[in-house]
Design a protein around this motif. Structure first.
Motif, short mmCIF file in Angstrom:
data_model
loop_
_atom_site.label_atom_id
_atom_site.label_comp_id
_atom_site.label_asym_id
_atom_site.label_seq_id
_atom_site.Cartn_x
_atom_site.Cartn_y
_atom_site.Cartn_z
N TRP A 1 0.82 -1.22 0.00
CA TRP A 1 0.00 0.00 0.00
C TRP A 1 0.85 1.26 0.00
N VAL A 2 2.03 1.18 0.64
CA VAL A 2 2.93 2.34 0.71
C VAL A 2 4.34 1.89 0.34
N ARG A 3 5.11 2.84 -0.18
CA ARG A 3 6.54 2.60 -0.35
C ARG A 3 7.23 3.45 0.71
N ARG A 4 8.46 3.09 1.01
CA ARG A 4 9.17 3.88 2.03
C ARG A 4 10.61 4.09 1.62
N GLU A 5 11.15 5.19 2.11
CA GLU A 5 12.55 5.48 1.88
C GLU A 5 13.15 5.99 3.18
N VAL A 6 14.41 5.69 3.37
CA VAL A 6 15.10 6.08 4.60
C VAL A 6 15.34 7.58 4.59
N ASP A 7 15.06 8.20 5.73
CA ASP A 7 15.32 9.62 5.93
C ASP A 7 15.96 9.75 7.31
N GLY A 8 17.27 9.76 7.36
CA GLY A 8 17.97 9.77 8.64
C GLY A 8 17.78 8.42 9.33
N ARG A 9 17.21 8.47 10.54
CA ARG A 9 16.98 7.23 11.29
C ARG A 9 15.54 6.76 11.17
N ALA A 10 14.76 7.39 10.33
CA ALA A 10 13.34 7.04 10.18
C ALA A 10 13.04 6.74 8.71
N TYR A 11 11.84 6.28 8.48
CA TYR A 11 11.34 6.09 7.13
C TYR A 11 10.33 7.17 6.81
N ARG A 12 10.23 7.51 5.54
CA ARG A 12 9.14 8.34 5.03
C ARG A 12 8.32 7.45 4.12
N TYR A 13 7.01 7.45 4.34
CA TYR A 13 6.09 6.58 3.63
C TYR A 13 5.26 7.39 2.63
N THR A 14 5.04 6.81 1.44
CA THR A 14 4.25 7.44 0.38
C THR A 14 3.27 6.41 -0.15
N ALA A 15 2.04 6.85 -0.42
CA ALA A 15 1.02 5.95 -0.96
C ALA A 15 1.43 5.45 -2.35
N VAL A 16 1.14 4.19 -2.62
CA VAL A 16 1.43 3.59 -3.92
C VAL A 16 0.33 3.93 -4.92
N SER A 17 -0.91 4.01 -4.45
CA SER A 17 -2.02 4.38 -5.33
C SER A 17 -2.95 5.33 -4.58
N THR A 18 -4.00 5.74 -5.23
CA THR A 18 -4.91 6.73 -4.65
C THR A 18 -6.06 6.07 -3.90
N ARG A 19 -6.73 6.85 -3.10
CA ARG A 19 -7.93 6.38 -2.41
C ARG A 19 -9.00 6.00 -3.43
N ALA A 20 -9.10 6.77 -4.50
CA ALA A 20 -10.08 6.49 -5.54
C ALA A 20 -9.82 5.12 -6.17
N ALA A 21 -8.56 4.80 -6.44
CA ALA A 21 -8.22 3.49 -7.02
C ALA A 21 -8.55 2.37 -6.06
N TYR A 22 -8.29 2.58 -4.77
CA TYR A 22 -8.63 1.59 -3.74
C TYR A 22 -10.13 1.37 -3.70
N SER A 23 -10.91 2.45 -3.67
CA SER A 23 -12.37 2.34 -3.63
C SER A 23 -12.90 1.64 -4.87
N ALA A 24 -12.35 1.99 -6.02
CA ALA A 24 -12.79 1.37 -7.27
C ALA A 24 -12.52 -0.13 -7.27
N ALA A 25 -11.36 -0.52 -6.77
CA ALA A 25 -11.02 -1.95 -6.72
C ALA A 25 -11.96 -2.71 -5.79
N LEU A 26 -12.31 -2.10 -4.65
CA LEU A 26 -13.26 -2.74 -3.74
C LEU A 26 -14.63 -2.90 -4.38
N MET A 27 -15.10 -1.84 -5.07
CA MET A 27 -16.40 -1.91 -5.74
C MET A 27 -16.38 -2.97 -6.83
N ASN A 28 -15.30 -3.03 -7.59
CA ASN A 28 -15.20 -4.01 -8.67
C ASN A 28 -15.20 -5.43 -8.11
#
Length: 131
Positions: free
Chosen positions: A55-82
């Motif tokens: 659901w998310v990708r992450r990259e190291v930023d110092g001693r922590a990770y930064r997380y970014t969504a892989v897809s949108t909420r709309a795509a998630y909702s559409a997949a559930l409806m489908n």
């Protein structure tokens, strides 16, 4: 097909989607703590699980990770409806029942979406205007 997010997964992903930028566990924790009592390690585990589930990708930023969504909420909702629609033994009846549950505003959104999709399909045809 994605499986439905759990309650806490959804709360975390809602923030990631709304903020639309790389986020840290600490940022999500501080925002969640405005609504509920929750531990840093709990949020960290949920975000790690979301990463492992794709659901998310992450990259190291110092001693922590930064997380970014892989897809949108709309795509998630559409997949559930489908997924729900594809499990019906009578897809047309399922759609009629679903449309019957919609508010007038939702039906207007549906009609606008259909116009967009139909316009895209018209543009894909050989000899369509603009080709």
């Amino acid at each position: 097909m994605p499986r439905q997010l759990g309650e806490l997964e959804d709360a975390v992903m809602t923030r990631v989607w709304q903020w639309n930028r790389p986020v840290t566990v600490r940022e999500v924790l501080e925002d969640l703590q405005q609504e509920r009592s929750i531990a840093y390690t709990t949020v960290m585990t949920v975000m790690d699980n979301l990463h492992q589930k794709g659901w998310v990708r992450r990259e190291v930023d110092g001693r922590a990770y930064r997380y970014t969504a892989v897809s949108t909420r709309a795509a998630y909702s559409a997949a559930l409806m489908n997924e729900a629609w594809s499990k019906s033994d009578n897809p047309a009846a399922a759609l009629v029942a679903f449309f019957g549950m919609m508010s007038p505003e939702q039906r207007e959104s549906l009609q606008a979406a259909l116009r967009i999709v139909q316009g895209d399909e018209a543009g894909d045809r050989p000899g369509a205007p603009g080709r």
